[in-house]
Design a protein around this motif. Structure first.
Motif, mmCIF file in Angstrom:
data_model
loop_
_atom_site.group_PDB
_atom_site.id
_atom_site.type_symbol
_atom_site.label_atom_id
_atom_site.label_comp_id
_atom_site.label_asym_id
_atom_site.label_seq_id
_atom_site.Cartn_x
_atom_site.Cartn_y
_atom_site.Cartn_z
ATOM 1 N N GLU A 205 0.825 -1.210 0.000
ATOM 2 C CA GLU A 205 0.000 0.000 0.000
ATOM 3 C C GLU A 205 0.862 1.264 0.000
ATOM 4 N N SER A 206 1.988 1.215 0.680
ATOM 5 C CA SER A 206 2.872 2.392 0.752
ATOM 6 C C SER A 206 3.482 2.749 -0.607
ATOM 7 N N ASP A 207 3.493 1.784 -1.555
ATOM 8 C CA ASP A 207 4.032 2.048 -2.892
ATOM 9 C C ASP A 207 3.015 2.723 -3.815
ATOM 10 N N ILE A 208 1.745 2.713 -3.403
ATOM 11 C CA ILE A 208 0.676 3.224 -4.263
ATOM 12 C C ILE A 208 0.478 4.713 -3.987
ATOM 13 N N THR A 209 1.067 5.515 -4.849
ATOM 14 C CA THR A 209 0.947 6.972 -4.760
ATOM 15 C C THR A 209 0.405 7.474 -6.090
ATOM 16 N N PRO A 210 -0.124 8.701 -6.133
ATOM 17 C CA PRO A 210 -0.632 9.216 -7.414
ATOM 18 C C PRO A 210 0.418 9.204 -8.523
ATOM 19 N N GLU A 211 1.678 9.426 -8.164
ATOM 20 C CA GLU A 211 2.748 9.494 -9.170
ATOM 21 C C GLU A 211 3.295 8.117 -9.556
ATOM 22 N N ALA A 212 2.912 7.078 -8.837
ATOM 23 C CA ALA A 212 3.467 5.738 -9.091
ATOM 24 C C ALA A 212 3.112 5.261 -10.494
ATOM 25 N N ASN A 213 4.143 4.868 -11.245
ATOM 26 C CA ASN A 213 3.940 4.328 -12.580
ATOM 27 C C ASN A 213 3.509 2.873 -12.451
ATOM 28 N N LEU A 214 2.429 2.516 -13.144
ATOM 29 C CA LEU A 214 1.878 1.161 -13.044
ATOM 30 C C LEU A 214 2.895 0.105 -13.459
ATOM 31 N N TYR A 215 3.728 0.439 -14.431
ATOM 32 C CA TYR A 215 4.637 -0.555 -15.000
ATOM 33 C C TYR A 215 6.008 -0.568 -14.322
ATOM 34 N N THR A 216 6.599 0.605 -14.159
ATOM 35 C CA THR A 216 7.950 0.630 -13.604
ATOM 36 C C THR A 216 7.966 0.619 -12.084
ATOM 37 N N ASP A 217 7.021 1.317 -11.447
ATOM 38 C CA ASP A 217 7.015 1.382 -9.982
ATOM 39 C C ASP A 217 6.235 0.239 -9.343
ATOM 40 N N LEU A 218 5.125 -0.148 -9.959
ATOM 41 C CA LEU A 218 4.259 -1.169 -9.359
ATOM 42 C C LEU A 218 4.407 -2.540 -10.028
ATOM 43 N N ASP A 219 5.267 -2.617 -11.031
ATOM 44 C CA ASP A 219 5.588 -3.892 -11.705
ATOM 45 C C ASP A 219 4.391 -4.614 -12.319
ATOM 46 N N LEU A 220 3.416 -3.861 -12.829
ATOM 47 C CA LEU A 220 2.317 -4.502 -13.546
ATOM 48 C C LEU A 220 2.775 -4.777 -14.971
ATOM 49 N N ASP A 221 2.275 -5.857 -15.556
ATOM 50 C CA ASP A 221 2.547 -6.124 -16.968
ATOM 51 C C ASP A 221 1.237 -5.990 -17.739
ATOM 52 N N SER A 222 1.261 -6.270 -19.024
ATOM 53 C CA SER A 222 0.065 -6.053 -19.839
ATOM 54 C C SER A 222 -1.098 -6.944 -19.395
ATOM 55 N N ILE A 223 -0.822 -8.150 -18.966
ATOM 56 C CA ILE A 223 -1.880 -9.050 -18.488
ATOM 57 C C ILE A 223 -2.467 -8.513 -17.188
ATOM 58 N N ASP A 224 -1.601 -8.019 -16.296
ATOM 59 C CA ASP A 224 -2.082 -7.402 -15.058
ATOM 60 C C ASP A 224 -2.992 -6.217 -15.365
ATOM 61 N N THR A 225 -2.621 -5.441 -16.376
ATOM 62 C CA THR A 225 -3.413 -4.269 -16.733
ATOM 63 C C THR A 225 -4.796 -4.677 -17.198
ATOM 64 N N VAL A 226 -4.891 -5.747 -17.984
ATOM 65 C CA VAL A 226 -6.188 -6.261 -18.424
ATOM 66 C C VAL A 226 -7.009 -6.681 -17.204
ATOM 67 N N ASP A 227 -6.390 -7.391 -16.274
ATOM 68 C CA ASP A 227 -7.083 -7.798 -15.048
ATOM 69 C C ASP A 227 -7.558 -6.583 -14.255
ATOM 70 N N LEU A 228 -6.726 -5.562 -14.193
ATOM 71 C CA LEU A 228 -7.085 -4.334 -13.476
ATOM 72 C C LEU A 228 -8.292 -3.668 -14.138
ATOM 73 N N VAL A 229 -8.298 -3.593 -15.452
ATOM 74 C CA VAL A 229 -9.420 -2.991 -16.174
ATOM 75 C C VAL A 229 -10.710 -3.760 -15.886
ATOM 76 N N ILE A 230 -10.645 -5.088 -15.868
ATOM 77 C CA ILE A 230 -11.827 -5.909 -15.565
ATOM 78 C C ILE A 230 -12.350 -5.594 -14.167
ATOM 79 N N LYS A 231 -11.451 -5.516 -13.198
ATOM 80 C CA LYS A 231 -11.848 -5.186 -11.818
ATOM 81 C C LYS A 231 -12.462 -3.792 -11.746
#
Length: 82
Positions: A23-49
């Protein structure tokens, strides 16, 4: 209508619960890919949620330019407001 704070809290919850992000890593400036380590499949899952959260379909084009937590909030807020 959900407030930005409610959307932010739900988004944070999804990122923590589904993607095991600190939770401490989730800031408005946090980049989904470089800071939070999401990949394209994670992004699809996030969009579904997020679609389940707001009850609206999210077009892929909407999320093509999304890079940060702030961008996600902006996109969701715009969709909720439509």
């Amino acid at each position: 209508m959900k407030t930005r704070e409610e959307i932010s809290a739900k988004l944070t919850n999804i990122l923590v619960e589904e993607f095991e992000i600190e939770e401490s890593d989730i800031t408005p400036e946090a980049n989904l890919y470089t800071d939070l380590d999401l990949d394209s499949i994670d992004t699809v899952d996030l969009v579904i949620k997020l679609q389940e959260l707001i009850g609206k379909k999210i077009e892929p084009e909407t999320f093509k330019s999304v890079r940060t937590v702030e961008h996600v909030l902006d996109a969701i807020e715009q969709l909720v407001g439509e």
